[in-house]
Design an enzyme around this catalytic site. Structure first.
Site, mmCIF file in Angstrom:
data_model
loop_
_atom_site.group_PDB
_atom_site.id
_atom_site.type_symbol
_atom_site.label_atom_id
_atom_site.label_comp_id
_atom_site.label_asym_id
_atom_site.label_seq_id
_atom_site.Cartn_x
_atom_site.Cartn_y
_atom_site.Cartn_z
ATOM 1 N N SER A 54 -6.885 111.277 3.171
ATOM 2 C CA SER A 54 -8.107 111.619 2.414
ATOM 3 C C SER A 54 -8.948 110.399 2.032
ATOM 4 O O SER A 54 -9.556 110.375 0.962
ATOM 5 C CB SER A 54 -7.751 112.442 1.165
ATOM 6 O OG SER A 54 -7.217 113.689 1.549
ATOM 7 N N GLU A 82 2.296 114.707 11.409
ATOM 8 C CA GLU A 82 2.113 115.990 12.106
ATOM 9 C C GLU A 82 3.017 116.071 13.336
ATOM 10 O O GLU A 82 3.404 117.167 13.749
ATOM 11 C CB GLU A 82 0.626 116.170 12.465
ATOM 12 C CG GLU A 82 -0.194 116.476 11.217
ATOM 13 C CD GLU A 82 -1.658 116.106 11.304
ATOM 14 O OE1 GLU A 82 -2.163 115.863 12.415
ATOM 15 O OE2 GLU A 82 -2.309 116.059 10.244
ATOM 16 N N GLU A 119 1.098 106.963 4.950
ATOM 17 C CA GLU A 119 0.329 108.207 4.842
ATOM 18 C C GLU A 119 1.143 109.250 4.087
ATOM 19 O O GLU A 119 1.963 109.970 4.700
ATOM 20 C CB GLU A 119 0.000 108.740 6.232
ATOM 21 C CG GLU A 119 -0.874 107.845 7.062
ATOM 22 C CD GLU A 119 -1.729 108.650 8.023
ATOM 23 O OE1 GLU A 119 -2.954 108.497 7.973
ATOM 24 O OE2 GLU A 119 -1.179 109.439 8.800
ATOM 25 N N HIS A 141 3.100 109.894 13.562
ATOM 26 C CA HIS A 141 2.259 110.604 12.593
ATOM 27 C C HIS A 141 3.059 111.776 12.023
ATOM 28 O O HIS A 141 3.841 112.415 12.739
ATOM 29 C CB HIS A 141 0.972 111.100 13.271
ATOM 30 C CG HIS A 141 -0.053 111.582 12.294
ATOM 31 N ND1 HIS A 141 0.034 112.806 11.682
ATOM 32 C CD2 HIS A 141 -1.162 110.987 11.795
ATOM 33 C CE1 HIS A 141 -0.995 112.940 10.849
ATOM 34 N NE2 HIS A 141 -1.728 111.843 10.904
ATOM 35 N N LYS A 190 -7.268 113.397 15.870
ATOM 36 C CA LYS A 190 -6.344 114.532 16.036
ATOM 37 C C LYS A 190 -6.801 115.388 17.218
ATOM 38 O O LYS A 190 -7.274 114.858 18.212
ATOM 39 C CB LYS A 190 -6.262 115.341 14.740
ATOM 40 C CG LYS A 190 -5.996 114.480 13.520
ATOM 41 C CD LYS A 190 -5.602 115.293 12.332
ATOM 42 C CE LYS A 190 -5.518 114.390 11.116
ATOM 43 N NZ LYS A 190 -4.866 115.013 10.001
ATOM 44 N N GLY A 197 -5.638 115.284 4.612
ATOM 45 C CA GLY A 197 -6.541 116.426 4.747
ATOM 46 C C GLY A 197 -6.658 117.295 3.508
ATOM 47 O O GLY A 197 -7.163 118.413 3.574
ATOM 48 N N ASN A 199 -8.465 108.653 13.354
ATOM 49 C CA ASN A 199 -7.547 109.550 14.078
ATOM 50 C C ASN A 199 -8.262 110.879 14.256
ATOM 51 O O ASN A 199 -8.410 111.630 13.287
ATOM 52 C CB ASN A 199 -6.254 109.721 13.261
ATOM 53 C CG ASN A 199 -5.332 110.762 13.880
ATOM 54 O OD1 ASN A 199 -5.497 111.149 15.036
ATOM 55 N ND2 ASN A 199 -4.357 111.222 13.111
HETATM 56 C C1 PEP Z 1 -4.542 111.403 9.245
HETATM 57 O O1 PEP Z 1 -4.420 112.456 9.831
HETATM 58 O O2 PEP Z 1 -3.968 110.398 9.691
HETATM 59 C C2 PEP Z 1 -5.352 111.363 8.032
HETATM 60 C C3 PEP Z 1 -5.256 110.320 7.271
HETATM 61 O O3 PEP Z 1 -6.168 112.437 7.801
HETATM 62 P P1 PEP Z 1 -7.269 112.591 6.624
HETATM 63 O O4 PEP Z 1 -8.004 111.290 6.524
HETATM 64 O O5 PEP Z 1 -8.157 113.710 7.082
HETATM 65 O O6 PEP Z 1 -6.535 112.898 5.382
#
Ligand code: PEP
Length: 256
Positions: free
Chosen positions: A209, A95, A164, A93, A12, A170, A10
């Site tokens: 992460s 976000e 998630e 997601h 973003k 992040g 992803n």
């Molecule tokens: C994400 O935004 O879906 C995500 C998993 O980000 P990260 O791997 O950077 O934690």
């Protein structure tokens, strides 16, 4: 039975023409791991260039509008994503659920719109740190699934669910393997309740992460059928070792 792993990136709001070199590098390296499915979900405006840069490689969007067309300024429909060369999209997601106030109903409508057009879907769910802290993670994710899973899995397109935890995105923090295992088992049960035997074929990804250093341990957990990877998907040098970890786990035993 273990499902074939899916590792999706992803990007973003990252990615310019100059970053297509990473798409090409990831697509080229993917040939070494035929036992794993790969995808990169890039900004909508980059989809066409990414798809041209890596023919045959799965490129996805990060969101989709529930309507097929109309007066929705700034919206992108499932047909538009397909037309640009995407074969999948993320929906729900955290976000978007947070910054764009997307409800479970809306996420469900987006997932159904995408699937009905033949676009594969990665539907995200996950709890906040506060919810995890008070012991409500499994119930919260269960409620998100009840509200946002598409009504049926009738078409050709594939649904995957990404767990998630918001507090892991992040941040460099991840749940314990036992916490991930507990959540994925619970998601598997919800999928079974909703779809019957077909629920066993829905891949459940972990996201938050994921790095080369922790990917092997995460992929070995029962019912972790892949990963949704944010930051570590931006560079082939970070992403490919995660794919390698998924490939290495294929066919090995699982830990609870
Ligand atoms: C994400 O935004 O879906 C995500 C998993 O980000 P990260 O791997 O950077 O934690």
């Amino acid at each position: 039975m273990a499902l074939r792993k899916l590792v999706a990136g992803n990007w973003k709001m990252h990615g310019l023409s100059s970053d297509l070199v990473e798409v090409r590098a990831i697509a080229a390296a993917s040939h070494a791991y035929p036992q794993v499915d790969l995808a990169l979900c890039v900004p909508a405006i980059l989809i066409e260039r990414a798809a041209r840069a890596a023919p045959g490689f799965a490129i996805g969007g990060q969101d989709v509008h529930h309507a097929d067309k109309g007066a929705h300024t700034g919206g992108t429909s499932a047909l538009m994503l397909l037309d640009a060369g995407a074969s999948l999209t993320i929906v729900g997601h955290s976000e978007r659920r947070d910054a764009h106030r997307e409800s479970d109903d809306e996420v469900k409508a987006k997932a159904e719109a995408a699937l009905s057009c033949g676009l594969n879907v990665i539907l995200c769910v996950g709890e906040s740190l506060e919810v995890r802290g008070r012991g409500g993670a499994v119930d919260t994710v269960g409620a998100q699934l009840a509200g946002s899973l598409p009504a049926s899995l009738d078409g050709e397109a594939e649904l995957a669910v990404a767990y998630e935890p918001i507090w892991a995105i992040g941040t460099g923090k991840i749940p314990t393997t036992a916490e991930i295992g507990e959540m994925h088992a619970s998601i598997r049960a919800s999928l079974g309740s909703r779809y019957g035997a077909d629920g066993a074929q829905v891949r459940i990804l972990y996201g938050g992460s994921v790095k080369p250093s922790n990917a092997g341990e995460i992929f070995a957990i029962t019912d972790v059928d892949g990963a949704l990877v944010g930051g570590a998907s931006l560079k082939a040098a970070d992403f490919i070792p995660i794919v390698e970890a998924a490939a290495a786990v294929e066919g090995r035993g699982f830990i609870a």
